[in-house]
Structures are given as C-alpha cells and as structure tokens.
Design a protein around this motif. Structure first.
Motif, PDB file in Angstrom:
ATOM      1  N   GLY A   1     -23.411  -6.183  33.090  1.00 29.00           N
ATOM      2  CA  GLY A   1     -23.121  -5.329  31.948  1.00 29.00           C
ATOM      3  C   GLY A   1     -21.814  -5.604  31.254  1.00 29.00           C
ATOM      4  O   GLY A   1     -21.561  -5.058  30.176  1.00 29.00           O
ATOM      5  N   ASP A   2     -20.962  -6.434  31.837  1.00 30.01           N
ATOM      6  CA  ASP A   2     -19.682  -6.765  31.214  1.00 30.01           C
ATOM      7  C   ASP A   2     -19.836  -7.927  30.238  1.00 30.01           C
ATOM      8  O   ASP A   2     -20.737  -8.764  30.396  1.00 30.01           O
ATOM      9  CB  ASP A   2     -18.650  -7.158  32.283  1.00 30.01           C
ATOM     10  N   PRO A   3     -18.970  -8.017  29.219  1.00 29.18           N
ATOM     11  CA  PRO A   3     -19.021  -9.183  28.316  1.00 29.18           C
ATOM     12  C   PRO A   3     -18.591 -10.448  29.044  1.00 29.18           C
ATOM     13  O   PRO A   3     -17.812 -10.397  30.000  1.00 29.18           O
ATOM     14  CB  PRO A   3     -18.021  -8.807  27.212  1.00 29.18           C
TER      15      PRO A   3
ATOM     16  N   VAL B   1      -9.661  -9.638  34.439  1.00 35.83           N
ATOM     17  CA  VAL B   1     -10.963 -10.110  34.917  1.00 35.83           C
ATOM     18  C   VAL B   1     -11.629 -11.045  33.913  1.00 35.83           C
ATOM     19  O   VAL B   1     -12.108 -12.135  34.267  1.00 35.83           O
ATOM     20  CB  VAL B   1     -11.888  -8.915  35.220  1.00 35.83           C
ATOM     21  N   GLN B   2     -11.681 -10.633  32.649  1.00 33.27           N
ATOM     22  CA  GLN B   2     -12.406 -11.413  31.648  1.00 33.27           C
ATOM     23  C   GLN B   2     -11.731 -12.754  31.400  1.00 33.27           C
ATOM     24  O   GLN B   2     -12.395 -13.792  31.268  1.00 33.27           O
ATOM     25  CB  GLN B   2     -12.519 -10.621  30.346  1.00 33.27           C
ATOM     26  N   ALA B   3     -10.412 -12.766  31.363  1.00 34.67           N
ATOM     27  CA  ALA B   3      -9.677 -14.013  31.147  1.00 34.67           C
ATOM     28  C   ALA B   3      -9.900 -14.981  32.303  1.00 34.67           C
ATOM     29  O   ALA B   3     -10.129 -16.184  32.104  1.00 34.67           O
ATOM     30  CB  ALA B   3      -8.192 -13.725  30.980  1.00 34.67           C
ATOM     31  N   VAL B   4      -9.839 -14.470  33.535  1.00 31.74           N
ATOM     32  CA  VAL B   4     -10.027 -15.333  34.703  1.00 31.74           C
ATOM     33  C   VAL B   4     -11.457 -15.841  34.762  1.00 31.74           C
ATOM     34  O   VAL B   4     -11.701 -17.012  35.089  1.00 31.74           O
ATOM     35  CB  VAL B   4      -9.651 -14.578  35.995  1.00 31.74           C
ATOM     36  N   ALA B   5     -12.421 -14.985  34.439  1.00 31.73           N
ATOM     37  CA  ALA B   5     -13.814 -15.436  34.407  1.00 31.73           C
ATOM     38  C   ALA B   5     -13.993 -16.577  33.407  1.00 31.73           C
ATOM     39  O   ALA B   5     -14.763 -17.513  33.641  1.00 31.73           O
ATOM     40  CB  ALA B   5     -14.740 -14.272  34.042  1.00 31.73           C
TER      41      ALA B   5
ATOM     42  N   ASN C   1     -16.956 -18.064  35.956  1.00 31.07           N
ATOM     43  CA  ASN C   1     -17.801 -17.073  36.619  1.00 31.07           C
ATOM     44  C   ASN C   1     -18.694 -16.355  35.611  1.00 31.07           C
ATOM     45  O   ASN C   1     -18.273 -16.070  34.492  1.00 31.07           O
ATOM     46  CB  ASN C   1     -16.946 -16.022  37.315  1.00 31.07           C
ATOM     47  N   PRO C   2     -19.931 -16.023  36.010  1.00 31.69           N
ATOM     48  CA  PRO C   2     -20.704 -15.101  35.179  1.00 31.69           C
ATOM     49  C   PRO C   2     -20.053 -13.738  35.224  1.00 31.69           C
ATOM     50  O   PRO C   2     -19.370 -13.391  36.201  1.00 31.69           O
ATOM     51  CB  PRO C   2     -22.079 -15.089  35.859  1.00 31.69           C
TER      52      PRO C   2
ATOM     53  N   PHE D   1      -9.754 -15.501  41.027  1.00 31.67           N
ATOM     54  CA  PHE D   1      -9.206 -16.850  41.153  1.00 31.67           C
ATOM     55  C   PHE D   1      -9.744 -17.542  42.411  1.00 31.67           C
ATOM     56  O   PHE D   1      -9.735 -18.766  42.498  1.00 31.67           O
ATOM     57  CB  PHE D   1      -7.680 -16.802  41.230  1.00 31.67           C
ATOM     58  N   ALA D   2     -10.187 -16.759  43.393  1.00 31.88           N
ATOM     59  CA  ALA D   2     -10.707 -17.337  44.641  1.00 31.88           C
ATOM     60  C   ALA D   2     -11.984 -18.127  44.409  1.00 31.88           C
ATOM     61  O   ALA D   2     -12.373 -18.945  45.250  1.00 31.88           O
ATOM     62  CB  ALA D   2     -10.954 -16.238  45.672  1.00 31.88           C
ATOM     63  N   ASP D   3     -12.641 -17.920  43.269  1.00 32.39           N
ATOM     64  CA  ASP D   3     -13.855 -18.668  42.947  1.00 32.39           C
ATOM     65  C   ASP D   3     -13.559 -20.014  42.299  1.00 32.39           C
ATOM     66  O   ASP D   3     -14.458 -20.827  42.105  1.00 32.39           O
ATOM     67  CB  ASP D   3     -14.748 -17.852  42.007  1.00 32.39           C
TER      68      ASP D   3
END
Length: 374
Positions: free
Chosen positions: A65-67, A51-55, A60-61, A94-96
């Motif tokens: 609460g997540d980094p 998640v964090q890598a793709v963001a 993406n924000p 990835f859809a974003d």
C-alpha cells in the motif's frame, strides 16, 4: 566508551537489521533532534526513518500500500544531509542492500566519513518477530510453513530473511566497502535495553541520557491469536482482490496498531519456536558468530550471546496449526478498522504530535512563505 567517538564530521550509518532495536533508536534520535543540534549532531529527514528514500536506492519493493521509492527520493534525502558535523542516518532497510547498492549508499553519503553500525540480537529472538512483521505486511504463510521455508530450504540464501539476518554476511557486505575498521557491531543487551541508546550517544558525542525511548513507538510483539487474526484478514484481502492502499489503511494502520495499542492479556499464547527450529538456529548462529569474529570489525557487547541455546525439552515439538481468537482481541481489531475508516489519516492528533516535535524555526518555515519569515 570514549573510544567509540566518531570524527567531528563523521556520519554514523545504522543499517539495522530489522528487529534489533531499530525503532527505539530511530524514535529517540527523531524526537530529540532539537537537543541534538545543540551538540552538533544532525538527524536528517522529515520522518523517523527515510523508508521511501532507502527503498529507492536499495531497490526494495514498497510495503503493501505504500508508494514505490525511486532514486530521486534517495537523491533528495542525500541533498538534505549536511556535509559538516556529526550526522546519524538510520534505516533497517539498508540491511537489504547488496553489491552496487552498498557502494552507491557509501559513495553518496561520503566514503571518507561513513562509519557503519550493525545492531544484532540472537536469531531465536529475531525469527518470531520477523515472521510477525511479514504477516503485518500482508503475508499469509503460517509460522510452520515459513519456518520450513527459511530453515529447510536447500538454498536458504534465496530468502529475504537470510539476506537481512545472515549477520556475518551482512557485516561483510559493508566491511568490504568501508573497511572493517569502520564497522561496529553492537550486540543488544537483553537485560538493559537502554544500553543501546548509550552506545549511540557515545559514538556521536552526546551526554548520557540525551536519547530517550519514545514509549508509544516501542513495538511490542503480537500474541499468537493476534497474528492469526491478521493472517486471516490477509487471506480475505487477497481473495477479494481489494486495493493494497486499503490494506495499508485498514489493516496495517488500523487493525495491527489497535491490537498492539494495549498490553497483551496475561497468559495469552505467545509465538514460540518449535525445538527443531531452535536446533537449526543454534547451528547457524555458531557459524554467524565465528564469521563476525573473523571479520575484524569492532564489537560492542557479548558476541557469544548471539549463539542460540540448544533446544530444551520444555519447548514444543512443532507449531500449533491454529489459535483461538478471544472476543476482546477480535473486538479491538474491528474497532481499529472502524477508526481508520472514520478518522482522516492526516488527522489533528498526529499533526499536533509532529508539531510538538518540531523546533520553532521549522514550524515557521513550513507555515509562512519565505518572504514573510522573521
């Protein structure tokens, strides 16, 4: 399904979108990593989905609460992806991705090896689940207000929902970069959910049955009272100005998980779309299916099943303005928050579950210094 098989060094990039069986797919691959290696298939990363890598690459924000993700997170993930053998990378975020982000993802993962997979369900099934997910991430909008925003807005493209779920546009964004011959749309069979895993097995050359769903990670939908309880908590959090990190801990990982940890009571009120919303989704879905059909991408499953049926007379004319919250639902929510407060987030049980999923070589690599291994 032998015609689905990727080349020997192919990389299957599963881009979601949300609410199309992504959790089941990711959990099955992550849980089966040790067996996958025996068949020459790698599922890289240290968690179910990066998640964090793709963001970081998509921009993406973070979830509440997540980094925040950064390009450095993405670069580290790319460095972990092997250059030989079949590889599977899956994230609904990835859809974003749009424009330069799509090009960067494909370029970094290998433009000559990437094959994109898009999993799809009908919009009338996705919309209620997506609203619930937004609420579980801190949103306060009622179902009525949210539906009016995405379905009656004169410029619906501004909505994050349509960036993910205008599925013909999503398919086109990726096909424009990798080519339609390297995009596969998989229509989820609502009567046989296991068929989705069988398609992924065929694409990477795994025997039938290797991928197994992880029961405790199958996201059940919340009932209407459960969603309304979380939405009420969201209003309180915002009014009191509490730290988003506390929201992540006590609401997302505490209350929401506790509510979904048991099956809903029989007869509990479900999230139901009003007839006017179904009618609007019916019209949009016809355009979506026509666009996918014209794109030239490969389709697995019944594309016409994505057309939302016309609204029946049995559906509600509009959404209810409130929902009564049963005492047992409220009690379970409170218990979830208390458990999140008293049990360390890196507690023993989650750690043991992760250790059980690791191959022995990875356990040794994490526990012993390099000079003492073997």
């Amino acid at each position: 399904m032998s015609d689905l098989l990727l080349p020997e060094d192919g990389l299957l990039l599963h881009v979601g979108p949300h609410k199309t069986g992504t959790t089941a797919v990711q959990s099955a691959f992550f849980r089966g990593r040790r067996v996958l290696r025996k068949h020459g298939v790698t599922y890289p990363g240290r968690s179910r989905t990066p998640v964090q890598a793709v963001a970081g690459v998509v921009g993406n924000p973070p979830m509440t609460g997540d980094p925040e993700g950064s390009l450095r997170d993405w670069e580290r993930f790319v460095a972990s992806v092997p250059r030989r053998g079949r590889v599977v990378v899956s994230s609904e975020f990835f859809a974003d991705a749009e424009g330069a982000a799509v090009e960067r993802v494909v370029s970094d993962l290998g433009p000559d090896r990437v094959h994109v997979v898009v999993t799809l369900r009908a919009l009338d099934r996705i919309a209620p689940s997506q609203w619930q997910q937004y609420v579980q991430n801190g949103k306060r909008s009622s179902l009525r207000r949210w539906l009016r925003g995405i379905l009656l807005d004169r410029v619906p493209s501004r909505s994050g929902f349509w960036r993910r779920h205008r599925h013909d546009a999503l398919v086109r964004r990726w096909a424009d970069v990798v080519g339609p011959d390297r995009v596969t749309v998989v229509v989820v069979d609502e009567t046989d959910r296991s068929s989705l895993l069988r398609v992924f097995e065929a694409m990477v050359g795994l025997p039938d049955g290797v991928l197994e769903p992880e029961q405790d990670r199958l996201n059940r939908s919340m009932t209407m009272p459960e969603v309304e309880l979380v939405r009420a908590l969201n209003r309180e959090f915002r009014a009191r100005g509490w730290d988003p990190r506390d929201y992540r801990r006590y609401v997302r990982l505490g209350v929401s998980r506790a509510l979904k940890s048991v099956p809903p009571q029989p007869g509990a009120a479900r999230v139901v779309l009003p007839r006017w919303a179904v009618a609007r989704l019916h019209d949009v879905s016809q355009d979506v299916v026509a666009g996918i059909r014209a794109s030239g991408v490969r389709v697995v499953g019944d594309l016409d099943s994505l057309v939302v049926g016309a609204p029946g007379s049995a559906g509600p004319e509009n959404t209810a303005r409130s929902a009564e919250i049963p005492a047992d639902v409220a009690a379970r929510a409170v218990a979830g928050a208390i458990e999140a407060a008293v049990v360390p987030q890196s507690g023993l049980k989650p750690m043991l579950r992760r250790v059980r999923e690791m191959p022995p070589s990875e356990i040794v690599g994490r526990v012993l210094p390099r000079g003492r291994r073997g």
